[in-house]
Design a protein around this motif. Sequence first.
Motif, PDB file in Angstrom:
ATOM      1  N   PRO A 126       5.987 -30.556  11.906  1.00 36.36           N
ATOM      2  CA  PRO A 126       4.761 -29.835  12.253  1.00 36.36           C
ATOM      3  C   PRO A 126       4.972 -28.949  13.481  1.00 36.36           C
ATOM      4  O   PRO A 126       5.264 -29.446  14.569  1.00 36.36           O
ATOM      5  CB  PRO A 126       3.752 -30.954  12.527  1.00 36.36           C
ATOM      6  N   VAL A 127       4.846 -27.649  13.294  1.00 35.72           N
ATOM      7  CA  VAL A 127       5.081 -26.718  14.392  1.00 35.72           C
ATOM      8  C   VAL A 127       4.109 -26.970  15.537  1.00 35.72           C
ATOM      9  O   VAL A 127       4.468 -26.833  16.721  1.00 35.72           O
ATOM     10  CB  VAL A 127       4.979 -25.261  13.886  1.00 35.72           C
ATOM     11  N   GLU A 128       2.890 -27.356  15.218  1.00 33.68           N
ATOM     12  CA  GLU A 128       1.896 -27.660  16.257  1.00 33.68           C
ATOM     13  C   GLU A 128       2.408 -28.760  17.175  1.00 33.68           C
ATOM     14  O   GLU A 128       2.281 -28.669  18.401  1.00 33.68           O
ATOM     15  CB  GLU A 128       0.579 -28.091  15.600  1.00 33.68           C
ATOM     16  N   PHE A 129       2.990 -29.802  16.594  1.00 32.37           N
ATOM     17  CA  PHE A 129       3.485 -30.917  17.410  1.00 32.37           C
ATOM     18  C   PHE A 129       4.671 -30.481  18.274  1.00 32.37           C
ATOM     19  O   PHE A 129       4.799 -30.902  19.434  1.00 32.37           O
ATOM     20  CB  PHE A 129       3.912 -32.081  16.516  1.00 32.37           C
ATOM     21  N   VAL A 130       5.548 -29.650  17.711  1.00 32.61           N
ATOM     22  CA  VAL A 130       6.706 -29.201  18.474  1.00 32.61           C
ATOM     23  C   VAL A 130       6.274 -28.291  19.615  1.00 32.61           C
ATOM     24  O   VAL A 130       6.746 -28.429  20.750  1.00 32.61           O
ATOM     25  CB  VAL A 130       7.710 -28.478  17.551  1.00 32.61           C
ATOM     26  N   GLN A 131       5.359 -27.389  19.346  1.00 29.62           N
ATOM     27  CA  GLN A 131       4.941 -26.449  20.374  1.00 29.62           C
ATOM     28  C   GLN A 131       4.246 -27.149  21.539  1.00 29.62           C
ATOM     29  O   GLN A 131       4.406 -26.761  22.694  1.00 29.62           O
ATOM     30  CB  GLN A 131       4.017 -25.387  19.778  1.00 29.62           C
ATOM     31  N   ARG A 132       3.510 -28.202  21.260  1.00 31.92           N
ATOM     32  CA  ARG A 132       2.765 -28.894  22.311  1.00 31.92           C
ATOM     33  C   ARG A 132       3.458 -30.158  22.817  1.00 31.92           C
ATOM     34  O   ARG A 132       2.969 -30.814  23.739  1.00 31.92           O
ATOM     35  CB  ARG A 132       1.361 -29.252  21.798  1.00 31.92           C
ATOM     36  N   GLY A 133       4.555 -30.543  22.196  1.00 25.27           N
ATOM     37  CA  GLY A 133       5.228 -31.770  22.599  1.00 25.27           C
ATOM     38  C   GLY A 133       4.472 -33.022  22.210  1.00 25.27           C
ATOM     39  O   GLY A 133       4.588 -34.064  22.867  1.00 25.27           O
ATOM     40  N   THR A 134       3.700 -32.955  21.142  1.00 27.69           N
ATOM     41  CA  THR A 134       2.869 -34.078  20.697  1.00 27.69           C
ATOM     42  C   THR A 134       3.721 -35.119  19.974  1.00 27.69           C
ATOM     43  O   THR A 134       4.488 -34.775  19.069  1.00 27.69           O
ATOM     44  CB  THR A 134       1.779 -33.573  19.735  1.00 27.69           C
ATOM     45  N   PRO A 135       3.619 -36.384  20.328  1.00 28.93           N
ATOM     46  CA  PRO A 135       4.385 -37.420  19.612  1.00 28.93           C
ATOM     47  C   PRO A 135       3.953 -37.510  18.143  1.00 28.93           C
ATOM     48  O   PRO A 135       2.768 -37.357  17.813  1.00 28.93           O
ATOM     49  CB  PRO A 135       4.044 -38.704  20.369  1.00 28.93           C
ATOM     50  N   PHE A 136       4.933 -37.766  17.252  1.00 25.95           N
ATOM     51  CA  PHE A 136       4.612 -37.941  15.838  1.00 25.95           C
ATOM     52  C   PHE A 136       5.588 -38.932  15.223  1.00 25.95           C
ATOM     53  O   PHE A 136       6.679 -39.166  15.751  1.00 25.95           O
ATOM     54  CB  PHE A 136       4.634 -36.608  15.086  1.00 25.95           C
TER      55      PHE A 136
END
Length: 599
Positions: free
Chosen positions: A165-175
């Motif tokens: 998920p690009v959103e997670f990569v851009q914001r550094g969100t754990p997944f």
Amino acid sequence: MSPISLDLGVIGNAAAAALVDRAGSIVWMCAPRMDGDPVFCRLLGGEDGTTAGETGDWSIRIERMASSRQSYVRNTAILETVLEDEDGNGLRITDFAPRFKAAGRMFRPLTLIRIIEPLKGAPRVSVLMRPRWNYGAHAPETTRGSNHIRFILGEQVLRLTTNAPVEFVQRGTPFLVDRPYAFVFGPDERLAAHPLDTAHSLLRETRDYWIDWVRSLHLPADWQDVVIRSAITLKLCSHEETGGIVAALTTSIPEYGATGRTWDYRFCWLRDSFFTVKALNALGATRTMEDYLGYVSNIAAASPQGYLQPLFGIGLERRIDEEIAGSLDGYRGLGPVRRGNAAYSQVQNDGYGSVILSVIQYFFDERLPGMGEESLFRRLEPLGEQAFARWDVPDAGLWEFRTRNSVHTHSSLMCWAACDRLARIAAKLGLADRVDFWRGRADTIRDGILARAWNEEQKAFVSTFEGSDLDASLLLIPEIGLLPADDPRFLSTLAAIEKHLRFGHHLYRYRAPDDFGEPETAFTACTFWLIDALARVGRADDARAIFEDVLAHRNHLGLLSEGIHVDTGELWGNYPQTYSMVGLINAAMRLSRRWEDML
């Protein structure tokens, strides 16, 4: 965030290169070349690895990490890092730069690929992609698409394409990592296929390439794993497009502590390249020599009088002005960080011999598809003329003293080697008049060295003509061929060097104070020169004991930097150092048992 150290893996493809720490973070990568702007620069980000409020790395962090282990895929430049969390969930990171033959040529793009896949359970990770530009001074502008992020890094634009998920990569969100994910970082170009399919396809091709390359090496019977890893690392320090070979992939890792000895090694030194080419030739990997011949031929063509400066840019650049990059605090905060190297403007007279020694095999190795002919010999002769004109002229020497010049014995030795090898090449080509010409010049230099570099009080050859100090380069006298190892003058020199420069299993390059005071680390290449000298004089057991000790000081992946601190055993200096990796190969080749003794 893992602490800054030289426990780093190297990935690359002879165009791009990057350093990966034990926790799977890419902490160093330059673009668009190995001597370019470090887009990942946390290695030089200070004591805590931070730079201008950002970390300058590409991290894949598992939550509540409990352990990590790291290794190369056997006989490749593909690095695997396995991370586990406190609950036993685990994942594997596979890092590589694509390299293989396609459409009749080598495919080696400025591209890094990372694949993460779950091994056990469902680990949670944060992918933190934070490049910088202008030596850490600026964060990039970014734009994003459905499966990519574009990073505008000054004048260059790089793209990360992923199925995560690009959103997670851009914001550094754990997944959760419940399936494989691929990350392709390189030029601003669209992928023709799914990122994961692309990554797996390139991984297979790259693995097959390296396995085939290693299969072609002529290995010693003992320490084969050491030699293979060293040879691959040397290959990764070559810039195949131009044929240049960098001395190391980094800049400004201190020789030790707060000494101010922080130099940029991402350039092509003629002497370092000679040692690299010689080691790979011994293994049968002659392609690097062929590429390097093109590199030095271009240098010679631009030097009609034969004068050579000691180092060049990997694109043949002659001006490599040295500047301080104040936006980076340095390795563990031990600056200054330098870009460029003022040594390019020094006079170092050993380069003429280094170039001719690097390419002499071209005239004698029947395996090569195109052997050296008279036209190449004639292009080398101006270098010999310079060597003869300079053999007794003061220079900065191979240790690149910045505030004093002398007639250095090693420089004179290499000038002798230039004339001596030209005589041998002329004999091979049947050019009798040139044999006599170059043999006469070589004999003149040899007589001068034997008379002026010998110190009767020391009972040894010394660093400079009419001088009294010792340095480790004198151990190269039999390897270069001026005297045999059993000559009493060399045996006496070896004894003096051991007495004054050897400390346990380590050897200093010299002990006399230089521009920055007394050296505090042993120069690992010099320790390998000692190993070679001991083996040549029949002290193989001593040589083997030192070699085993050096092997114990490699990092967890079998790599070495420039030096080892004598008291702590810690690695210091730029990394990975080609001089040191060459030494591993040479020592293993010299000390190994014969194959006949193994079977």
